[in-house]
Design a protein around this motif. Structure first.
Motif, PDB file in Angstrom:
ATOM      1  N   PHE A  36      36.915  39.947  42.903  1.00  0.00           N
ATOM      2  CA  PHE A  36      38.203  40.619  42.755  1.00  0.00           C
ATOM      3  C   PHE A  36      39.308  39.819  43.433  1.00  0.00           C
ATOM      4  O   PHE A  36      40.418  39.712  42.898  1.00  0.00           O
ATOM      5  CB  PHE A  36      38.125  42.028  43.350  1.00  0.00           C
ATOM      6  CG  PHE A  36      39.392  42.814  43.188  1.00  0.00           C
ATOM      7  CD1 PHE A  36      39.770  43.310  41.947  1.00  0.00           C
ATOM      8  CD2 PHE A  36      40.221  43.073  44.273  1.00  0.00           C
ATOM      9  CE1 PHE A  36      40.957  44.034  41.794  1.00  0.00           C
ATOM     10  CE2 PHE A  36      41.387  43.796  44.131  1.00  0.00           C
ATOM     11  CZ  PHE A  36      41.761  44.277  42.884  1.00  0.00           C
ATOM     12  N   ARG A  37      39.024  39.256  44.584  1.00  0.00           N
ATOM     13  CA  ARG A  37      40.024  38.428  45.263  1.00  0.00           C
ATOM     14  C   ARG A  37      40.397  37.224  44.404  1.00  0.00           C
ATOM     15  O   ARG A  37      41.575  36.861  44.312  1.00  0.00           O
ATOM     16  CB  ARG A  37      39.503  37.966  46.623  1.00  0.00           C
ATOM     17  CG  ARG A  37      40.515  37.128  47.398  1.00  0.00           C
ATOM     18  CD  ARG A  37      39.949  36.590  48.691  1.00  0.00           C
ATOM     19  NE  ARG A  37      39.760  37.633  49.684  1.00  0.00           N
ATOM     20  CZ  ARG A  37      40.734  38.072  50.466  1.00  0.00           C
ATOM     21  NH1 ARG A  37      41.956  37.566  50.370  1.00  0.00           N
ATOM     22  NH2 ARG A  37      40.477  39.002  51.369  1.00  0.00           N
ATOM     23  N   VAL A  38      39.403  36.614  43.790  1.00  0.00           N
ATOM     24  CA  VAL A  38      39.670  35.470  42.907  1.00  0.00           C
ATOM     25  C   VAL A  38      40.578  35.906  41.761  1.00  0.00           C
ATOM     26  O   VAL A  38      41.533  35.198  41.400  1.00  0.00           O
ATOM     27  CB  VAL A  38      38.352  34.887  42.367  1.00  0.00           C
ATOM     28  CG1 VAL A  38      38.630  33.853  41.270  1.00  0.00           C
ATOM     29  CG2 VAL A  38      37.548  34.239  43.492  1.00  0.00           C
ATOM     30  N   TYR A  39      40.297  37.065  41.193  1.00  0.00           N
ATOM     31  CA  TYR A  39      41.128  37.576  40.100  1.00  0.00           C
ATOM     32  C   TYR A  39      42.564  37.816  40.569  1.00  0.00           C
ATOM     33  O   TYR A  39      43.528  37.403  39.910  1.00  0.00           O
ATOM     34  CB  TYR A  39      40.534  38.871  39.544  1.00  0.00           C
ATOM     35  CG  TYR A  39      41.482  39.621  38.647  1.00  0.00           C
ATOM     36  CD1 TYR A  39      41.808  39.138  37.388  1.00  0.00           C
ATOM     37  CD2 TYR A  39      42.086  40.809  39.081  1.00  0.00           C
ATOM     38  CE1 TYR A  39      42.702  39.820  36.565  1.00  0.00           C
ATOM     39  CE2 TYR A  39      42.974  41.494  38.272  1.00  0.00           C
ATOM     40  CZ  TYR A  39      43.282  40.997  37.013  1.00  0.00           C
ATOM     41  OH  TYR A  39      44.184  41.655  36.217  1.00  0.00           O
ATOM     42  N   VAL A  40      42.721  38.482  41.701  1.00  0.00           N
ATOM     43  CA  VAL A  40      44.055  38.799  42.222  1.00  0.00           C
ATOM     44  C   VAL A  40      44.824  37.514  42.529  1.00  0.00           C
ATOM     45  O   VAL A  40      46.021  37.406  42.217  1.00  0.00           O
ATOM     46  CB  VAL A  40      43.949  39.693  43.470  1.00  0.00           C
ATOM     47  CG1 VAL A  40      45.302  39.814  44.170  1.00  0.00           C
ATOM     48  CG2 VAL A  40      43.441  41.072  43.085  1.00  0.00           C
ATOM     49  N   ASP A  41      44.161  36.542  43.128  1.00  0.00           N
ATOM     50  CA  ASP A  41      44.825  35.267  43.436  1.00  0.00           C
ATOM     51  C   ASP A  41      45.290  34.580  42.160  1.00  0.00           C
ATOM     52  O   ASP A  41      46.385  34.000  42.112  1.00  0.00           O
ATOM     53  CB  ASP A  41      43.886  34.347  44.215  1.00  0.00           C
ATOM     54  CG  ASP A  41      43.659  34.826  45.646  1.00  0.00           C
ATOM     55  OD1 ASP A  41      44.453  35.655  46.122  1.00  0.00           O
ATOM     56  OD2 ASP A  41      42.696  34.359  46.278  1.00  0.00           O
ATOM     57  N   GLY A  42      44.473  34.644  41.111  1.00  0.00           N
ATOM     58  CA  GLY A  42      44.848  34.035  39.844  1.00  0.00           C
ATOM     59  C   GLY A  42      46.042  34.716  39.218  1.00  0.00           C
ATOM     60  O   GLY A  42      46.952  34.055  38.686  1.00  0.00           O
ATOM     61  N   VAL A  43      46.065  36.037  39.265  1.00  0.00           N
ATOM     62  CA  VAL A  43      47.198  36.791  38.730  1.00  0.00           C
ATOM     63  C   VAL A  43      48.472  36.478  39.512  1.00  0.00           C
ATOM     64  O   VAL A  43      49.561  36.325  38.938  1.00  0.00           O
ATOM     65  CB  VAL A  43      46.891  38.307  38.777  1.00  0.00           C
ATOM     66  CG1 VAL A  43      48.139  39.116  38.447  1.00  0.00           C
ATOM     67  CG2 VAL A  43      45.770  38.645  37.805  1.00  0.00           C
TER      68      VAL A  43
END
Length: 248
Positions: A36-43
């Motif tokens: 989820f952190r990876v997703y949020v950072d990408g967004v």
């Protein structure tokens, strides 16, 4: 007996045991929290807003705030404390990523960002808080059991002070969730969800809060109970208040 039926019977016997493996649930939660952190950072790099309803993102949140897995666990033990703390840490991390998304750094909270996130992600936040209240109640019980099992020489000042801080923090957390969800004027179903979590764990919290904190907690609860519009949520807060009042 056909081999398929045999396999299905074995699966039925094994599945409950797997569902009650707190360490495995914790490992899944931690992995999902990292994803989820990876997703949020990408967004964030794209200058966009997280979409918490996307199937893969919702699945990540489901692993972190896995209430079914938590409820399937056997009775709590003091030895559960290490992995419980890890699971709750993963849940808190994800919850903060949601609440603080887009918030400006500074000495004061970015209230505009917090309000936007609380509004846009109200359902996910309520689900997260519902899980955290129940998980932290289990942690509180495990902590008391862990300390009770310690030898006198193992009950160090650091451990005692840490336990006291945890009890004080728990009171602040519960009051904050009441303010943020139950008394916020949001969706009634979310208010009922969180109020039910507090009601179901009321006996744990009533005996866990520090005696010096109880008068203030009762005062705040009395004020909230007058303002909560949903009748069911209000009744749950009254039950919570009653449990605290009965503690010697």
């Amino acid at each position: 007996m056909p081999i398929v039926r045999i396999l299905l019977m074995l699966f039925a016997l094994v599945s409950p045991a797997l569902a009650q493996d707190g360490k495995s649930d914790t490992a899944a939660a931690r992995e999902a929290a990292m994803d989820f952190r990876v997703y949020v950072d990408g967004v964030k790099r794209k200058g966009e807003r997280p979409d918490l309803t996307r199937p893969e993102v919702a699945a990540q949140l489901g692993h972190v705030f896995n209430l079914d897995a938590l409820n399937a666990l056997p009775p709590v033990q003091g030895g559960d404390l290490p992995w419980l703390l890890d699971w709750i840490e993963a849940a808190n991390t994800v919850n903060k990523l949601i609440l603080l998304y887009g918030a400006k750094a500074g000495p004061q909270p970015d209230l505009a960002a917090l309000q936007r996130n609380m509004t846009e992600y109200e359902d996910q936040y309520a689900a997260a808080v519902n899980f955290l209240i129940r998980a932290q109640a289990r942690e509180a019980t495990a902590t008391k059991m862990f300390l009770a099992d310690l030898k006198p020489e193992e009950r160090t000042r650091i451990r005692e002070e840490g336990f006291t801080r945890a009890r004080g923090s728990s009171a602040e957390f519960i009051l904050a969730t009441i303010c943020a969800v139950i008394d916020s004027g949001g969706k009634p179903e979310n208010a009922r969800l969180v109020a039910a979590a507090i009601r179901d764990t009321k006996e744990v919290w009533a005996g866990y809060f520090l005696p010096k904190d109880r008068p203030r907690i009762l005062q705040v609860l009395a004020e909230y109970s007058k303002r909560v519009p949903d009748e069911t949520a209000r009744a749950d807060l009254v039950a919570f208040t009653s449990a605290i009042e009965k503690v010697d």
